[in-house]
Design an enzyme around this catalytic site. Structure first.
Site, PDB file in Angstrom:
ATOM      1  N   GLU A 162       0.917  -1.108  -0.046  1.00 54.39           N
ATOM      2  CA  GLU A 162       0.239   0.086  -0.072  1.00 54.39           C
ATOM      3  C   GLU A 162       0.677   1.379  -0.096  1.00 54.39           C
ATOM      4  O   GLU A 162       1.809   1.437   0.642  1.00 54.39           O
ATOM      5  CB  GLU A 162      -0.890   0.031   1.104  1.00 54.39           C
ATOM      6  CG  GLU A 162      -1.881   1.190   1.267  1.00 54.39           C
ATOM      7  CD  GLU A 162      -2.485   1.369  -0.070  1.00 54.39           C
ATOM      8  OE1 GLU A 162      -3.177   0.324  -0.598  1.00 54.39           O
ATOM      9  OE2 GLU A 162      -2.405   2.219  -0.644  1.00 54.39           O
ATOM     10  N   LYS A 217       8.036  -1.689  -2.471  1.00 55.81           N
ATOM     11  CA  LYS A 217       7.739  -0.818  -1.427  1.00 55.81           C
ATOM     12  C   LYS A 217       8.731  -0.185  -0.696  1.00 55.81           C
ATOM     13  O   LYS A 217       8.660   0.967   0.020  1.00 55.81           O
ATOM     14  CB  LYS A 217       6.815  -1.731  -0.519  1.00 55.81           C
ATOM     15  CG  LYS A 217       5.942  -1.143   0.739  1.00 55.81           C
ATOM     16  CD  LYS A 217       5.212  -0.115   0.268  1.00 55.81           C
ATOM     17  CE  LYS A 217       4.926   0.903   1.664  1.00 55.81           C
ATOM     18  NZ  LYS A 217       4.280   1.847   1.389  1.00 55.81           N
ATOM     19  N   CYS A 273       6.302   4.392   9.467  1.00 58.18           N
ATOM     20  CA  CYS A 273       6.827   3.514   8.279  1.00 58.18           C
ATOM     21  C   CYS A 273       8.371   4.125   7.705  1.00 58.18           C
ATOM     22  O   CYS A 273       9.223   3.383   7.522  1.00 58.18           O
ATOM     23  CB  CYS A 273       5.839   3.414   7.169  1.00 58.18           C
ATOM     24  SG  CYS A 273       4.494   2.633   7.859  1.00 58.18           S
TER      25      CYS A 273
HETATM   26  P1  NAD Z   1      -1.829  -0.594  12.706  1.00 56.22           P
HETATM   27  O1  NAD Z   1      -1.129  -0.761  13.558  1.00 56.22           O
HETATM   28  O2  NAD Z   1      -2.568   0.812  12.549  1.00 56.22           O
HETATM   29  O3  NAD Z   1      -2.837  -1.687  12.377  1.00 56.22           O
HETATM   30  C1  NAD Z   1      -2.693  -3.004  12.428  1.00 56.22           C
HETATM   31  C2  NAD Z   1      -3.865  -3.797  13.299  1.00 56.22           C
HETATM   32  O4  NAD Z   1      -3.486  -5.081  13.213  1.00 56.22           O
HETATM   33  C3  NAD Z   1      -3.856  -3.555  14.541  1.00 56.22           C
HETATM   34  O5  NAD Z   1      -5.214  -2.830  14.868  1.00 56.22           O
HETATM   35  C4  NAD Z   1      -3.672  -4.797  15.430  1.00 56.22           C
HETATM   36  O6  NAD Z   1      -4.675  -5.041  16.720  1.00 56.22           O
HETATM   37  C5  NAD Z   1      -3.903  -5.882  14.204  1.00 56.22           C
HETATM   38  N1  NAD Z   1      -3.768  -7.159  14.358  1.00 56.22           N
HETATM   39  C6  NAD Z   1      -2.392  -7.217  14.724  1.00 56.22           C
HETATM   40  N2  NAD Z   1      -2.048  -8.682  14.747  1.00 56.22           N
HETATM   41  C7  NAD Z   1      -3.153  -9.268  14.546  1.00 56.22           C
HETATM   42  C8  NAD Z   1      -3.743 -10.524  14.292  1.00 56.22           C
HETATM   43  N3  NAD Z   1      -2.970 -11.744  14.521  1.00 56.22           N
HETATM   44  N4  NAD Z   1      -5.080 -10.986  13.996  1.00 56.22           N
HETATM   45  C9  NAD Z   1      -5.847  -9.708  13.866  1.00 56.22           C
HETATM   46  N5  NAD Z   1      -5.601  -8.423  13.851  1.00 56.22           N
HETATM   47  C10 NAD Z   1      -4.196  -8.416  14.408  1.00 56.22           C
HETATM   48  O7  NAD Z   1      -0.785  -0.643  11.390  1.00 56.22           O
HETATM   49  P2  NAD Z   1      -1.006   0.061  10.118  1.00 56.22           P
HETATM   50  O8  NAD Z   1      -0.408   1.627  10.016  1.00 56.22           O
HETATM   51  O9  NAD Z   1      -2.405  -0.029   9.502  1.00 56.22           O
HETATM   52  O10 NAD Z   1       0.120  -0.615   9.172  1.00 56.22           O
HETATM   53  C11 NAD Z   1      -0.076  -1.901   8.746  1.00 56.22           C
HETATM   54  C12 NAD Z   1       0.872  -2.543   7.739  1.00 56.22           C
HETATM   55  O11 NAD Z   1       0.741  -1.429   6.583  1.00 56.22           O
HETATM   56  C13 NAD Z   1       2.376  -2.231   8.051  1.00 56.22           C
HETATM   57  O12 NAD Z   1       3.123  -3.464   7.498  1.00 56.22           O
HETATM   58  C14 NAD Z   1       2.765  -0.827   7.450  1.00 56.22           C
HETATM   59  O13 NAD Z   1       4.101  -0.637   7.241  1.00 56.22           O
HETATM   60  C15 NAD Z   1       1.964  -0.953   6.220  1.00 56.22           C
HETATM   61  N6  NAD Z   1       1.607   0.452   5.574  1.00 56.22           N
HETATM   62  C16 NAD Z   1       1.339   1.387   6.615  1.00 56.22           C
HETATM   63  C17 NAD Z   1       1.050   2.643   6.047  1.00 56.22           C
HETATM   64  C18 NAD Z   1       0.300   3.813   6.934  1.00 56.22           C
HETATM   65  O14 NAD Z   1       0.080   4.783   6.465  1.00 56.22           O
HETATM   66  N7  NAD Z   1       0.058   3.626   8.400  1.00 56.22           N
HETATM   67  C19 NAD Z   1       0.824   3.037   4.734  1.00 56.22           C
HETATM   68  C20 NAD Z   1       1.348   2.158   3.903  1.00 56.22           C
HETATM   69  C21 NAD Z   1       1.712   0.746   4.209  1.00 56.22           C
HETATM   70  C1  UGA Z   2       4.460   7.745   3.829  1.00 59.33           C
HETATM   71  C2  UGA Z   2       4.666   7.532   2.217  1.00 59.33           C
HETATM   72  O1  UGA Z   2       4.392   8.700   1.668  1.00 59.33           O
HETATM   73  C3  UGA Z   2       3.546   6.599   1.708  1.00 59.33           C
HETATM   74  O2  UGA Z   2       3.632   6.493   0.302  1.00 59.33           O
HETATM   75  C4  UGA Z   2       3.690   5.295   2.372  1.00 59.33           C
HETATM   76  O3  UGA Z   2       2.711   4.404   1.915  1.00 59.33           O
HETATM   77  C5  UGA Z   2       3.734   5.214   3.724  1.00 59.33           C
HETATM   78  O4  UGA Z   2       4.704   6.216   4.385  1.00 59.33           O
HETATM   79  C6  UGA Z   2       3.936   4.238   4.509  1.00 59.33           C
HETATM   80  O5  UGA Z   2       4.414   3.163   4.048  1.00 59.33           O
HETATM   81  O6  UGA Z   2       3.557   4.118   5.651  1.00 59.33           O
HETATM   82  P1  UGA Z   2       3.161   8.877   5.765  1.00 59.33           P
HETATM   83  O7  UGA Z   2       4.446   8.435   6.555  1.00 59.33           O
HETATM   84  O8  UGA Z   2       1.781   8.412   6.053  1.00 59.33           O
HETATM   85  O9  UGA Z   2       3.534   8.144   4.340  1.00 59.33           O
HETATM   86  O10 UGA Z   2       3.407  10.546   5.216  1.00 59.33           O
HETATM   87  P2  UGA Z   2       4.234  11.294   4.372  1.00 59.33           P
HETATM   88  O11 UGA Z   2       3.658  12.281   3.842  1.00 59.33           O
HETATM   89  O12 UGA Z   2       5.173  10.599   3.732  1.00 59.33           O
HETATM   90  O13 UGA Z   2       5.280  12.069   5.456  1.00 59.33           O
HETATM   91  C7  UGA Z   2       6.049  11.483   6.380  1.00 59.33           C
HETATM   92  C8  UGA Z   2       6.894  12.379   7.219  1.00 59.33           C
HETATM   93  O14 UGA Z   2       7.900  13.082   6.452  1.00 59.33           O
HETATM   94  C9  UGA Z   2       6.062  13.474   7.970  1.00 59.33           C
HETATM   95  O15 UGA Z   2       6.654  13.545   9.423  1.00 59.33           O
HETATM   96  C10 UGA Z   2       6.069  14.599   7.178  1.00 59.33           C
HETATM   97  O16 UGA Z   2       5.594  15.738   7.818  1.00 59.33           O
HETATM   98  C11 UGA Z   2       7.562  14.611   6.672  1.00 59.33           C
HETATM   99  N1  UGA Z   2       7.694  15.309   5.315  1.00 59.33           N
HETATM  100  C12 UGA Z   2       7.158  14.986   4.275  1.00 59.33           C
HETATM  101  C13 UGA Z   2       8.768  16.445   5.429  1.00 59.33           C
HETATM  102  O17 UGA Z   2       9.330  16.662   6.456  1.00 59.33           O
HETATM  103  N2  UGA Z   2       9.039  16.725   4.110  1.00 59.33           N
HETATM  104  C14 UGA Z   2       8.258  16.719   3.295  1.00 59.33           C
HETATM  105  O18 UGA Z   2       8.691  17.503   2.179  1.00 59.33           O
HETATM  106  C15 UGA Z   2       7.219  15.679   3.155  1.00 59.33           C
END
Ligand code: NAD
Ligand code: UGA
Length: 460
Positions: A162, A217, A273
């Site tokens: 994602e 990713k 992340c």
């Molecule tokens: P999160 O902590 O918000 O959510 C994860 C959820 O999974 C929690 O609610 C937890 O209770 C649940 N969980 C854990 N183990 C479980 C199990 N065995 N059965 C059922 N539920 C279970 O995490 P997130 O931010 O949604 O991130 C999830 C993944 O996506 C990570 O690998 C992260 O790197 C990736 N990712 C996150 C973002 C982001 O913006 N947060 C963007 C892209 C990718």
């Molecule tokens: C980031 C990536 O942008 C997503 O594509 C990815 O899916 C995600 O991580 C993930 O894998 O979790 P996110 O961390 O939600 O998304 O937010 P960003 O907009 O990337 O910002 C990350 C951090 O960088 C923030 O603290 C933001 O303030 C900072 N940032 C961003 C800067 O300091 N300068 C910039 O120009 C951009």
């Protein structure tokens, strides 16, 4: 295979918004999001949409439209797995805090538990989709667990990372730059591609092998974070040379080969992340004995830590080398605007440095509670929970946070911070009144005309 029933394990920042959009765009598919966390599921089911566990612009409207029609939130994990043809694993993959790879590798225990759960429950063939961000070659381990159950159930494992960013998740999901699907089975890939094709143009759906997908990713996040560390490195040089980092960023960003995005200098990147994924990349490179590759990417993190430390040091030095007993008002605690997520927020680390110097901190963030701030600091284990509670608290209004403060530190770029009556704030603060703008969102001349001593990132 035409998919009619999806299960997503993990109702977090990715599982919730992603599945809500899939459900909205595919009314014929039943989507069930399951989680072990009952409180989180209850919050997703809350009739008061302001109580959803995640704040994300546009999300509540989609939940309202789809919930209990074709989108369901539940803790009944086994039955949701059983009923689904396709299962997304969207659980957290934090940095390991113990054992081998501590502080570097991704902790895959939650992902493995999901794979075992699916293996145990499944009675018919399933497509298992890695939505969580995973180290390259994780699909191999998942497949091995799924294939060794002794049953005749056939599993296809796909990687579908994602790319949404928090704060803009719904827009990112509705109009993705690309959707990436990695896998071995063309049939399984097409089943997933069909779901996205309901709203994503075909030329934006990329098919690759599973390892390219997993590694893309980590690489995408590493490249994005690298740009921020690069401009932050230049910000320090700007402060010494009277160049202005925002002007430099604009000048280089107009080169179409460089591009203007992700060049905003700041107090340092946060979020769950960037750091986790780069540490993981470094760990993987080291495990293949690629020291130069590992050192190269590690520098992105080293520079980011330096930027946070340098911001805190600047506050201490400017306030006559001591902040002991002084009130510092923080505007913002979330790691970026338009989210209530605080994971790895720069504010946590800057606060921790200042608390070591016995500062008293009052925080105003429109979406973050006092308890969350305390929990973030307690997690660092630098001092006792009681000490944190005495030294830092959340304020209900910005004026409360800044009244009688010696300095304002802007930690998050919430739009509302630029609309405040800064004259009134100035009058309520101790003099001289300082602003440390960690996001370069205020106008230096305007602030200086009011009377503030204004310091920003990358400007003398
Ligand atoms: P999160 O902590 O918000 O959510 C994860 C959820 O999974 C929690 O609610 C937890 O209770 C649940 N969980 C854990 N183990 C479980 C199990 N065995 N059965 C059922 N539920 C279970 O995490 P997130 O931010 O949604 O991130 C999830 C993944 O996506 C990570 O690998 C992260 O790197 C990736 N990712 C996150 C973002 C982001 O913006 N947060 C963007 C892209 C990718
Ligand atoms: C980031 C990536 O942008 C997503 O594509 C990815 O899916 C995600 O991580 C993930 O894998 O979790 P996110 O961390 O939600 O998304 O937010 P960003 O907009 O990337 O910002 C990350 C951090 O960088 C923030 O603290 C933001 O303030 C900072 N940032 C961003 C800067 O300091 N300068 C910039 O120009 C951009």
């Amino acid at each position: 295979m035409k998919i009619t029933n999806i299960c997503c394990i993990g109702a977090g920042y990715v599982g919730g918004p992603t599945m809500a959009v899939i459900a909205k765009k595919n009314p014929h598919i039943k989507v069930t999001i399951v989680d072990i966390n009952q409180t989180r599921i209850d919050a997703w089911n809350s009739t008061d949409l302001s109580k959803l566990p995640i704040y994300e612009p546009g999300l509540a409207d989609i939940v309202k439209e789809t919930r209990n029609k074709n989108l369901f939130f539940s803790t009944a994990i086994d039955s949701a797995i059983d009923g689904a043809e396709m299962i997304f694993i969207s659980v957290n993959t934090p940095t390991k805090t113990y054992g081998k790879g501590k502080g570097m590798a991704a902790d895959l225990k939650y992902v493995e538990l999901c794979a075992r759960n699916i293996a145990e429950v499944a009675k018919n063939d399933k497509i298992v989709v890695e939505k969580s961000t995973l180290p390259v070659r994780t699909a191999e381990a998942i497949k091995s667990i799924l294939d060794n159950t002794g049953s005749n159930v056939k599993f296809n494992v796909l990687s579908n990372p994602e790319f949404l960013a928090e704060g803009t998740a719904i827009q990112d999901l509705l109009k993705p730059d690309r959707v990436l699907i990695g896998g071995e089975s063309a049939k399984a890939i097409e089943s997933l591609a069909q779901i996205y094709a309901s709203w994503v143009p075909e030329n934006r759906i990329l098919r690759t092998n599973v390892w390219s997908s997993e590694l893309s990713k980590l690489t995408a996040n590493a490249f994005l974070a690298q740009r921020i560390s690069s401009i932050n490195a230049i910000s320090e040089l700007c402060e010494k040379t009277e160049a202005n980092v925002d002007e430099v960023a604009k000048a280089i960003g107009m080169d179409s080969r460089i591009g203007p995005k992700f060049l905003k200098s700041s107090v340092g990147f946060g979020g769950s992340c960037f750091q986790k994924d780069i540490l993981n990349l470094v760990y993987i490179a080291r495990s293949y004995n690629l020291q130069a590759v590992a050192d190269y990417w590690e520098q992105v993190i080293i520079l980011n830590n330096h930027q946070k430390q340098r911001f805190a040091n600047n506050i201490i030095n400017t306030l006559y080398n001591t902040v002991s007993g002084k009130k510092i008002g923080f505007l913002g605690w979330a790691f970026k605007k338009n989210t209530n997520d605080t994971r790895e927020s720069a504010a946590i680390y800057v606060a921790d440095y200042l608390l070591n110097e016995q500062a008293c901190i009052a925080v105003y963030d429109p979406k973050v509670s006092h308890d969350k701030i305390q929990a973030d600091l307690n997690y660092l284990n630098t001092r006792s929970a009681d000490e944190n509670n005495n030294l830092i608290h959340a304020s209900k209004t910005p004026l409360d946070a800044l009244k009688d403060a010696h300095a304002v530190a802007i930690m998050t770029e919430w739009d509302e911070f630029t609309t405040y009556d800064w004259k009134k704030i100035y009058q309520s603060m101790k003099k001289p009144a300082f602003i440390f703008d960690g996001r370069n969102i205020l106008n230096k001349t305007e602030m200086e005309n009011i009377g503030f001593t204004y310091t920003s990132i990358g400007q003398k």
